[in-house]
Design a protein around this motif. Structure first.
Motif, PDB file in Angstrom:
ATOM      1  N   THR A 202      39.150  44.393  37.840  1.00  0.00           N
ATOM      2  CA  THR A 202      39.779  43.966  36.588  1.00  0.00           C
ATOM      3  C   THR A 202      39.674  42.466  36.337  1.00  0.00           C
ATOM      4  OG1 THR A 202      41.971  43.566  37.551  1.00  0.00           O
ATOM      5  CG2 THR A 202      41.467  45.832  36.848  1.00  0.00           C
ATOM      6  N   GLY A 383      45.297  41.786  34.170  1.00  0.00           N
ATOM      7  CA  GLY A 383      45.195  41.436  32.756  1.00  0.00           C
ATOM      8  C   GLY A 383      45.583  40.018  32.417  1.00  0.00           C
ATOM      9  N   CYS A 602      42.033  44.892  30.757  1.00  0.00           N
ATOM     10  CA  CYS A 602      43.467  45.041  30.465  1.00  0.00           C
ATOM     11  C   CYS A 602      44.095  43.698  30.088  1.00  0.00           C
ATOM     12  CB  CYS A 602      44.222  45.653  31.653  1.00  0.00           C
ATOM     13  SG  CYS A 602      43.474  47.123  32.356  1.00  0.00           S
ATOM     14  N   TRP A 603      43.312  42.841  29.422  1.00  0.00           N
ATOM     15  CA  TRP A 603      43.778  41.495  29.091  1.00  0.00           C
ATOM     16  C   TRP A 603      45.079  41.533  28.284  1.00  0.00           C
ATOM     17  CZ3 TRP A 603      43.762  36.862  30.653  1.00  0.00           C
ATOM     18  CH2 TRP A 603      44.036  35.771  29.815  1.00  0.00           C
TER      19      TRP A 603
END
Length: 739
Positions: A202, A383, A602-603
């Motif tokens: 991620t 994120g 998933c920022w």
């Protein structure tokens, strides 16, 4: 940054007398090994994308640090790209090759041309490409789609080959195509997709530098991804705390000498601030105890949890039911250890969690990963900057292999196999795509053993050295009527006697492919690797070309849909098929790259799940019983790259391939000393080695892989991914005591 003596591993310049890799000696060795092709070797290092681990460089630069990157793994692999071909007479009698190690077989040279061995033949003889392809196509046509299988390794194989091969296999009417990515990290894929809606790392490597906390679970990057040690050197200089959760106190994770940073090269660098030495398979119990402490002490970011996650109340209620003594017994660590780790995580504003096969290759690998994700969700460590979840990859082709769809269980882009997804691909490709999952690598061996597999096409890899129970694997391979092995060099599985026919096909390296190729790194960076001018084995071909030609000969009506004019045409189709890879069609020159999904998935806590939230997982400790007097044994890596063993002794801990790492407490209890010969016995086999007293958690042992695979239960696999559990329960006896 100024030098910091508090981080020095040793006051002795260059770590003289210390256990460490001699990276300068590795450079000299590479010069000597490649002296007949030094110009070509230099161009590969300077212009090609590294074909070692999946950290990903262009030449000797990357996108994380503006420094030179050149690790000893890449230097050891260099000779595979520059060596000349061997004389075909070398394989005219396989008896002369039996007993040779994989390393000795590799050193014979590159495979010169297609070779064939029929049942009863003493060895192999050369054949033309047309003869080899016609034979293979006829056998595939006769077998039918339900009795053929394709396997691809990850060492140096580019995205274009993965994509081209999997498409050709599906044109043949089957989804039985698998690769090393699934065997290594498919539990990570399942767990990440379920919890977060993504299926890859991620964050970016640069998030490691300056994060408050970096934790490695079941991962030894000092051995397997040495460039990472440079990142950790800079992370330590920036104040990052490094924690390792592993049964063995890996010396390279304790301290390391980074050769291209003068301070570290001279005095080394202390890497890990704390080791939590869990039992083999004890990660879940340790993490559940840690999570319970965090919940009870209010170390959770409740604002993040309430706004961006679902399932926390059920998760927390489950934690409250767990028994502390059971968690301690299974993890091998105390409640105080769990409290200490919980406080570390709870005090951190940012953290990156890294894991590898010490987590995934268990019968409960998916739940191991879920527990790590739960830990990240306690404080929203995803994120945002300096945070992330990183299933680190060991091969340069692994990440792309998964995303190109070279999986028996998913299509390109990670789309699950089913009616709807097959319809979409059928419309795109112009032929019917099968709708049922195919055989995974272990299932291919199962089918071969039963007599249900007629053709196996294996590009790279070596089932004899990567799957549990090698004698069983060898017997299964010997039952397959046609085996096709495509590779750069010889391997031991090629020498297994044919049931009917064995074909060996010469492959190109990534640097030899006209038009260049791409790879995808651990941080999701798709990188262009140009063709490197230099000598070529005249008869070598790319895997995508061979698979497409086979499919065209079996299915002439689909010839125009399975053949590609060049790699640019493949990249153009990848962009149409895999939306994440939009942009790959524009990669043309050295340095061209893009990071799909951007620096962070998933920022700002936007999760691509159906409800837009991250999901907590409720998992239980697996509870693997260990009878009194028995031990848990894990398989480890030494001076090697995957199953390719480079040295008999690992310079990081100075132990040989026959070592049985054992705690001093256990050795004294058994009346054993350093160097004593012992036999480890599991329900499935025996391993003979020598005791090495080491800083490992009592009750646990480690032996090298693949040598230790004789101990492994081939039927013990994880529930969703079906990957083998590379651990076992064993007894230990002195050699003289074994009847």
């Amino acid at each position: 940054m100024p030098w910091n003596p508090r981080l020095w591993a040793s006051p002795k310049p260059f770590g003289i007398g210390e256990g460490r890799p001699n990276n300068y000696a590795e450079i000299w060795r590479a010069v000597v090994e490649n002296r007949d092709n030094l110009g070509y070797a230099w161009r590969i290092l300077n212009d090609g994308v590294c074909d070692g681990c999946a950290l990903g460089t262009s030449g000797m630069r990357d996108w994380t640090l503006d420094e030179i990157h050149l690790c000893n793994i890449r230097l050891r692999l260099l000779r595979l790209n520059t060596m000349p071909v061997f004389d075909p007479s070398v394989v005219s009698d396989v008896e002369t090759l039996r007993g040779m190690s994989g390393r000795e077989l590799r050193e014979l040279g590159r495979i010169p041309r297609p070779l064939i061995r029929n049942r009863g033949d003493a060895g192999f003889r050369p054949v033309s490409w047309d003869e080899a392809l016609d034979l293979a196509a006829e056998r595939i046509r006769r077998a039918g789609p339900d009795r053929i299988a394709f396997y691809l390794t990850s060492r140096g194989m580019p995205n274009e080959s993965y994509y081209g091969v999997q498409k050709a296999v599906r044109a043949l009417g089957t989804n039985s195509v698998d690769n090393a990515a699934r065997i290594c990290h498919s539990p990570s894929t399942f767990a990440l997709r379920d919890a977060l809606g993504v299926a890859a790392t991620t964050c970016s490597y640069r998030d490691l530098v300056g994060s408050d906390l970096v934790v490695f679970f079941g991962s030894n990057v000092a051995n397997n991804q040495p460039v990472m040690m440079k990142y950790l050197y800079h992370a330590k200089k920036a104040g990052t705390r490094v924690v390792v959760v592993n049964p063995y106190r890996e010396p390279g994770m304790d301290r390391y000498w980074v050769p291209s940073n003068l301070e570290s090269a001279l005095f080394g660098t202390k890497i890990a601030d704390r080791f939590f030495q869990v039992n083999v398979g004890g990660d879940i119990a340790f993490l559940l105890g840690t999570l319970r402490v965090m919940v009870e002490r209010g170390l959770i970011d409740r604002d993040f949890v309430d706004r961006h996650t679902v399932g926390f109340d059920r998760f927390a209620a489950h934690l409250a039911t767990l028994d502390w003594s059971a968690l301690e017994a299974e993890s091998g660590l105390s409640t105080d250890d769990m409290v200490e780790f919980a406080e570390m995580v709870g005090r951190a504003d940012t953290a990156v969690f890294v894991w590898s096969m010490g987590v995934t290759q268990h019968a409960f690998g998916e739940d191991n990963v879920r527990a790590i994700i739960d830990l990240a969700l306690t404080r929203g460590f995803v994120g945002r900057e300096k945070c992330g979840l990183m299933p680190i990859r060991g091969h340069s082709g692994v990440q792309g292999g998964a995303e190109m769809g070279a999986y028996s269980t998913v299509f390109p882009g990670g789309e699950p196999i089913g009616e709807e997804s097959a319809r979409r691909l059928s419309a795109l490709w112009g032929f019917d795509v099968p709708t049922e999952p195919g055989l995974t690598a272990p299932e291919m061996i199962d089918a071969a053993w039963r007599g249900d597999l007629e053709v196996l096409f294996s590009a790279g890899g070596n089932f004899l050295e990567v799957l549990p129970d090698p004698p069983h694997v060898e017997q299964a391979l010997a039952r397959i009527p046609l085996r096709i092995h495509m590779d750069l060099v010889l391997s031991t599985q090629m020498l297994v006697d044919p049931a009917e026919v064995v074909l060996i096909l010469p492959a190109k390296t990534r640097y030899e492919v006209p038009g260049g190729v791409t790879e995808t790194s651990t941080e999701r960076r798709v990188i262009f690797s140009p063709e490197i001018p230099g000598p070529r084995p005249a008869d070598a071909r790319a895997e995508w070309e061979v698979a497409g030609e086979l499919a065209a000969r079996v299915r002439p009506d689909l010839a125009d849909r399975v053949r590609f004019a060049d790699t640019a045409a493949i990249r153009a189709e990848i962009a149409r098929t895999v939306p994440l890879y939009e942009g790959i069609q524009r990669l043309r020159r050295k340095g061209d790259q893009f990071q799909y999904g951007g620096p962070h998935l998933c920022w700002q806590w936007r999760f691509p799940t159906p409800d837009g939230k991250a999901h907590w997982s409720v998992v239980d400790p697996p509870g693997r019983p260990v009878p009194p007097g028995s031990f848990l044994v894990a398989t480890r890596r030494g001076k090697q790259f995957n199953s390719m063993i480079h040295e008999a002794v690992d310079p990081l801990n100075a132990v040989s391939r026959e070592a049985v790492l054992m705690s001093r407490i256990d050795a004294e209890t058994l009346g054993l000393a350093n160097g004593d010969r012992v036999v480890l016995t599991s329900a499935h086999g025996r391993f003979t080695g020598r005791v090495v007293i080491a800083p490992i958690a009592p009750g646990n042992l480690q032996v090298h892989w693949p040598e230790g695979e004789v101990l492994i239960d081939r039927n013990r696999r994880s529930p969703q991914a079906g990957i083998p559990d590379y651990n076992a329960v064993v007894t230990v006896e002195p050699v003289g005591a074994v009847g």
